[in-house]
Design an enzyme around this catalytic site. Structure first.
Site, short mmCIF file in Angstrom:
data_model
loop_
_atom_site.label_atom_id
_atom_site.label_comp_id
_atom_site.label_asym_id
_atom_site.label_seq_id
_atom_site.Cartn_x
_atom_site.Cartn_y
_atom_site.Cartn_z
N HIS A 12 -46.15 -42.88 -27.24
CA HIS A 12 -44.80 -42.69 -26.68
C HIS A 12 -43.71 -42.94 -27.71
CE1 HIS A 12 -41.03 -43.95 -24.75
NE2 HIS A 12 -41.29 -42.91 -23.97
N HIS B 250 -48.95 -41.86 -15.75
CA HIS B 250 -48.02 -41.93 -16.87
C HIS B 250 -48.61 -42.76 -18.01
CE1 HIS B 250 -44.13 -43.64 -18.62
NE2 HIS B 250 -43.94 -42.34 -18.71
O1 G3P Z 1 -42.73 -37.59 -19.19
C1 G3P Z 1 -42.11 -38.15 -18.07
C2 G3P Z 1 -41.65 -39.43 -18.55
O2 G3P Z 1 -42.74 -39.92 -19.24
C3 G3P Z 1 -40.48 -39.31 -19.45
O3 G3P Z 1 -40.18 -40.50 -19.98
O4 G3P Z 1 -39.92 -41.80 -21.99
O5 G3P Z 1 -41.82 -42.27 -20.49
O6 G3P Z 1 -41.82 -40.23 -21.88
P1 G3P Z 1 -41.00 -41.21 -21.14
CA CA Z 2 -43.69 -38.89 -21.22
#
Ligand code: G3P
Ligand code: CA
Length: 377
Positions: free
Chosen positions: A90, A48
């Site tokens: 992000h 992530h």
């Molecule tokens: O993309 C999966 C997860 O990353 C969704 O949450 O806010 O971290 O992009 P976010």
């Molecule tokens: Ca994401």
């Protein structure tokens, strides 16, 4: 080497044997899963924003580390600069993860998309991490740059032994008309919309080889439909949320009015209005071309990544029953990995790729420190 699908499927089977009564929510055999034919590892390790526990999110050391640890996918949130270049970030704003307030004080609250790539490249996207996490700080993180999609593809292709896939989210896509088309063009130009030739000699594609070398994800059902239109053969995930833009909640009391002090506790109590509402979103996902969903989870120890519990065994079973797979976001601790696997998920978004790989008993080539140093950080 990437873990061959068959091997990771075997590991999953072992985990399921150990995991108790909820294992029934996972398909009986790997071949029965929608992941199998497309070469999507099962279970999948999705880094992530890169290995973002150990290095500043969405920067070169985070993605290089995730790749070199052996993560299956490099996850990124895609935006477009004022001059039309696709890049990874992000937040809508640059304030949290860069020194925009120092470099562009009058524009510090502007969205990242209001900056040209040349302007974005002047920003320091690493120092914030050293201040926020002094125990993981490194002098080499000072001055790290925001990365373009092209640069992340270079990183994904940069280790001859380890070939992670890309797991790309269209972030706030309503801000970026045509983003899905731009993404298709760029992936196509880099050869990422064709399955890569197998290097393993296996019939079953490994990570980085089959259609599942690119996964597309979005919270936005309109963007999902556009992604499907542009890239019908590329696997897609609809990310799930309760509230605005997502499932109708069972109650509409805001956090501020809830009397709850802890946001994670508030989220944990929120749920979809009813079972039919959850299933309606599975149908939205499937009818718009998704091969799976990306639900949130309520974490054992709370924290700012702890959201709605959308991985209850019945939810995962209903998802599997419709031929869809489940990739849950965002888990970093063994207690949560175990709970999610017991509930029947097929893959996990994590900031701690090293921990998740170890949980799955996948060997790490070297330690996190060694790999960071090997890459010059
Ligand atoms: O993309 C999966 C997860 O990353 C969704 O949450 O806010 O971290 O992009 P976010
Ligand atoms: Ca994401």
């Amino acid at each position: 080497m990437p873990v061959p699908f068959a091997k990771s499927a075997l590991l999953l089977s072992l985990l399921l044997v150990m995991s108790g009564p909820h294992a029934a929510s996972t398909p009986a055999s790997p071949e029965a899963t929608p992941a199998y034919a497309q070469g999507i590892p099962l279970p999948a390790v999705i880094a992530h924003r890169g290995a973002s526990f150990d290095a500043p999110e969405s920067t070169a050391p985070a993605y290089m580390l995730a790749r070199d640890l052996g993560a299956d996918y490099l996850e990124m949130d895609l935006q477009r600069s004022k001059d039309g270049v696709l890049f990874a970030l992000h937040d809508n704003s640059l304030l949290r993860t860069t020194d925009v307030a120092k470099k562009f004080p009058e524009r510090k609250n502007s969205p990242a998309s209001a900056f040209t790539l040349a302007e974005l490249k002047t920003l320091d996207a690493g120092s914030w991490f050293n201040q926020a996490y002094p125990e993981r700080a490194r002098p080499s993180y000072v001055g790290l740059q925001i990365l373009t999609l092209d640069e992340i593809i270079d990183i994904a292709q940069g280790n001859p032994q380890l070939k992670p896939g890309l797991y790309i989210e269209t972030k706030e896509p309503q801000q970026f008309p045509g983003l899905e088309h731009d993404l298709k063009n760029q992936l196509s130009a880099r050869g990422w919309l064709k399955p890569a030739a197998s290097t393993s000699g296996n019939a079953q594609p490994q990570t980085g080889e089959g259609k599942g070398r690119v996964m597309l994800q979005t919270f936005d059902k309109n963007s999902l439909a556009l992604l499907q239109q542009e890239m019908p053969d590329t696997p897609k995930i609809l990310l799930l949320w309760v509230g605005e833009g997502g499932m109708a909640p069972d109650n509409t009391v805001s956090f501020a009015n809830s009397g709850e002090k802890d946001k994670a506790a508030y989220y944990a109590r929120q749920q979809p209005k009813d079972k039919a509402e959850f299933i309606r979103w599975l149908d939205i996902a499937k009818s718009n071309g998704a091969i799976g969903t990306g639900p949130s989870a309520a974490l054992a120890h709370g924290g700012d990544q702890s959201y709605f519990d959308l991985i209850k065994p019945w939810m995962n079973k209903a998802t599997h029953d419709r031929g869809l797979l489940v990739h849950v976001y965002t888990l970093d601790q063994a207690v949560d990995f175990k709970a999610a696997m017991n509930a029947g998920v097929d893959g996990i978004f994590t900031n701690r790729a090293s921990e998740l790989l170890s949980f799955y008993q996948r060997p790490l080539p070297r330690s996190v420190n060694q790999l960071l140093e090997q890459n010059g950080y």
